[in-house]
Motif scaffolding. Structure first.
Motif, PDB file in Angstrom:
ATOM      1  N   VAL A  47      23.980  55.979  41.463  1.00 15.15           N
ATOM      2  CA  VAL A  47      24.933  55.239  40.770  1.00 15.15           C
ATOM      3  C   VAL A  47      24.952  54.027  41.081  1.00 15.15           C
ATOM      4  O   VAL A  47      25.226  53.514  41.887  1.00 15.15           O
ATOM      5  N   GLY A  48      25.292  52.763  39.990  1.00 12.18           N
ATOM      6  CA  GLY A  48      25.201  50.987  39.983  1.00 12.18           C
ATOM      7  C   GLY A  48      26.295  50.805  38.940  1.00 12.18           C
ATOM      8  O   GLY A  48      25.220  51.465  37.344  1.00 12.18           O
ATOM      9  N   GLU A  49      26.373  49.875  39.341  1.00 14.75           N
ATOM     10  CA  GLU A  49      26.564  49.449  38.032  1.00 14.75           C
ATOM     11  C   GLU A  49      26.045  48.175  37.401  1.00 14.75           C
ATOM     12  O   GLU A  49      24.722  47.654  37.569  1.00 14.75           O
ATOM     13  N   VAL A  50      25.921  48.240  36.099  1.00 19.45           N
ATOM     14  CA  VAL A  50      24.689  47.513  34.733  1.00 19.45           C
ATOM     15  C   VAL A  50      25.417  46.309  35.094  1.00 19.45           C
ATOM     16  O   VAL A  50      26.326  45.898  34.521  1.00 19.45           O
ATOM     17  N   PRO A  51      23.946  45.118  34.933  1.00 17.55           N
ATOM     18  CA  PRO A  51      24.335  44.155  35.809  1.00 17.55           C
ATOM     19  C   PRO A  51      24.527  43.315  34.025  1.00 17.55           C
ATOM     20  O   PRO A  51      23.360  42.148  33.377  1.00 17.55           O
ATOM     21  N   PHE A  52      24.727  43.867  32.646  1.00 13.85           N
ATOM     22  CA  PHE A  52      25.257  43.122  31.749  1.00 13.85           C
ATOM     23  C   PHE A  52      25.806  41.869  31.302  1.00 13.85           C
ATOM     24  O   PHE A  52      26.754  42.276  32.558  1.00 13.85           O
ATOM     25  N   LYS A  53      25.660  40.649  30.859  1.00 10.72           N
ATOM     26  CA  LYS A  53      25.972  39.770  30.579  1.00 10.72           C
ATOM     27  C   LYS A  53      27.030  40.169  29.624  1.00 10.72           C
ATOM     28  O   LYS A  53      27.239  41.026  28.612  1.00 10.72           O
ATOM     29  N   GLU A  54      28.318  39.128  28.984  1.00  8.41           N
ATOM     30  CA  GLU A  54      29.342  39.319  28.046  1.00  8.41           C
ATOM     31  C   GLU A  54      27.812  39.082  27.029  1.00  8.41           C
ATOM     32  O   GLU A  54      27.522  38.479  26.885  1.00  8.41           O
ATOM     33  N   SER A  55      29.140  39.584  26.696  1.00  5.96           N
ATOM     34  CA  SER A  55      27.915  39.543  24.509  1.00  5.96           C
ATOM     35  C   SER A  55      28.613  38.513  23.629  1.00  5.96           C
ATOM     36  O   SER A  55      29.402  38.725  23.726  1.00  5.96           O
ATOM     37  N   VAL A  56      27.360  37.856  22.838  1.00  2.00           N
ATOM     38  CA  VAL A  56      27.627  36.538  22.621  1.00  2.00           C
ATOM     39  C   VAL A  56      29.095  37.497  21.203  1.00  2.00           C
ATOM     40  O   VAL A  56      29.643  36.899  20.910  1.00  2.00           O
ATOM     41  N   ASN A  57      28.411  38.122  20.656  1.00  2.00           N
ATOM     42  CA  ASN A  57      29.024  38.955  19.330  1.00  2.00           C
ATOM     43  C   ASN A  57      29.275  40.180  20.318  1.00  2.00           C
ATOM     44  O   ASN A  57      28.254  41.639  19.660  1.00  2.00           O
ATOM     45  N   PRO A  58      30.428  40.613  20.515  1.00  2.00           N
ATOM     46  CA  PRO A  58      31.160  41.685  20.805  1.00  2.00           C
ATOM     47  C   PRO A  58      31.040  42.770  20.053  1.00  2.00           C
ATOM     48  O   PRO A  58      31.381  42.959  18.617  1.00  2.00           O
ATOM     49  N   SER A  59      30.671  43.828  20.478  1.00  2.00           N
ATOM     50  CA  SER A  59      30.592  45.108  19.456  1.00  2.00           C
ATOM     51  C   SER A  59      31.811  45.484  19.206  1.00  2.00           C
ATOM     52  O   SER A  59      32.696  45.198  19.659  1.00  2.00           O
ATOM     53  N   ALA A  60      32.558  46.313  18.065  1.00  2.00           N
ATOM     54  CA  ALA A  60      33.373  46.917  18.222  1.00  2.00           C
ATOM     55  C   ALA A  60      33.944  47.728  19.526  1.00  2.00           C
ATOM     56  O   ALA A  60      35.355  47.457  20.053  1.00  2.00           O
ATOM     57  N   ARG A  61      33.440  48.363  19.998  1.00  2.00           N
ATOM     58  CA  ARG A  61      33.764  48.854  21.284  1.00  2.00           C
ATOM     59  C   ARG A  61      33.746  48.282  22.379  1.00  2.00           C
ATOM     60  O   ARG A  61      35.322  48.083  22.962  1.00  2.00           O
ATOM     61  N   GLU A  62      33.254  47.323  22.499  1.00  2.00           N
ATOM     62  CA  GLU A  62      33.651  46.350  23.286  1.00  2.00           C
ATOM     63  C   GLU A  62      35.405  45.524  23.263  1.00  2.00           C
ATOM     64  O   GLU A  62      35.731  45.016  23.991  1.00  2.00           O
ATOM     65  N   GLN A  63      35.196  45.270  21.471  1.00  2.00           N
ATOM     66  CA  GLN A  63      36.158  44.483  21.341  1.00  2.00           C
ATOM     67  C   GLN A  63      37.215  45.527  21.654  1.00  2.00           C
ATOM     68  O   GLN A  63      38.754  44.604  21.774  1.00  2.00           O
ATOM     69  N   ALA A  64      37.308  46.164  21.549  1.00  2.00           N
ATOM     70  CA  ALA A  64      39.007  47.436  21.855  1.00  2.00           C
ATOM     71  C   ALA A  64      38.821  47.498  22.966  1.00  2.00           C
ATOM     72  O   ALA A  64      40.413  46.943  23.270  1.00  2.00           O
ATOM     73  N   LYS A  65      37.895  47.810  24.151  1.00  2.00           N
ATOM     74  CA  LYS A  65      37.810  47.606  25.914  1.00  2.00           C
ATOM     75  C   LYS A  65      38.805  45.964  25.696  1.00  2.00           C
ATOM     76  O   LYS A  65      39.866  45.671  26.557  1.00  2.00           O
TER      77      LYS A  65
END
Length: 75
Positions: A47-65
């Motif tokens: 298990v490791g952290e996913v190295p994603f960058k912040e979204s330019v256009n966040p999804s509904a899930r990301e916005q809720a978080k």
């Protein structure tokens, strides 16, 4: 690693806090055929952290978080 497998091996919370845990557990997993070195041969994963960058256009899930985090900080 599927969440069910992780839950069977550890009592760590299955949220972002899991990346703070020192889980040194290897799981045998099968990759999709196009990524596998040998067809039907498992590989070992941890298990490791996913190295994603912040979204330019966040999804509904990301916005809720983000909203939940801001509300928690406002309290």
């Amino acid at each position: 690693v599927p969440a069910e497998k992780l839950q069977n091996e550890t009592d760590a919370k299955l949220d972002d806090e899991i990346y703070e845990e020192d889980l040194d557990i290897e799981f045998e997993v099968h990759l999709p055929e196009e990524y596998a070195e040998e067809e039907n041969d498992p590989v070992y994963a941890t298990v490791g952290e996913v190295p994603f960058k912040e979204s330019v256009n966040p999804s509904a899930r990301e916005q809720a978080k983000l909203s939940a985090a801001q509300e928690a900080n406002d309290d």
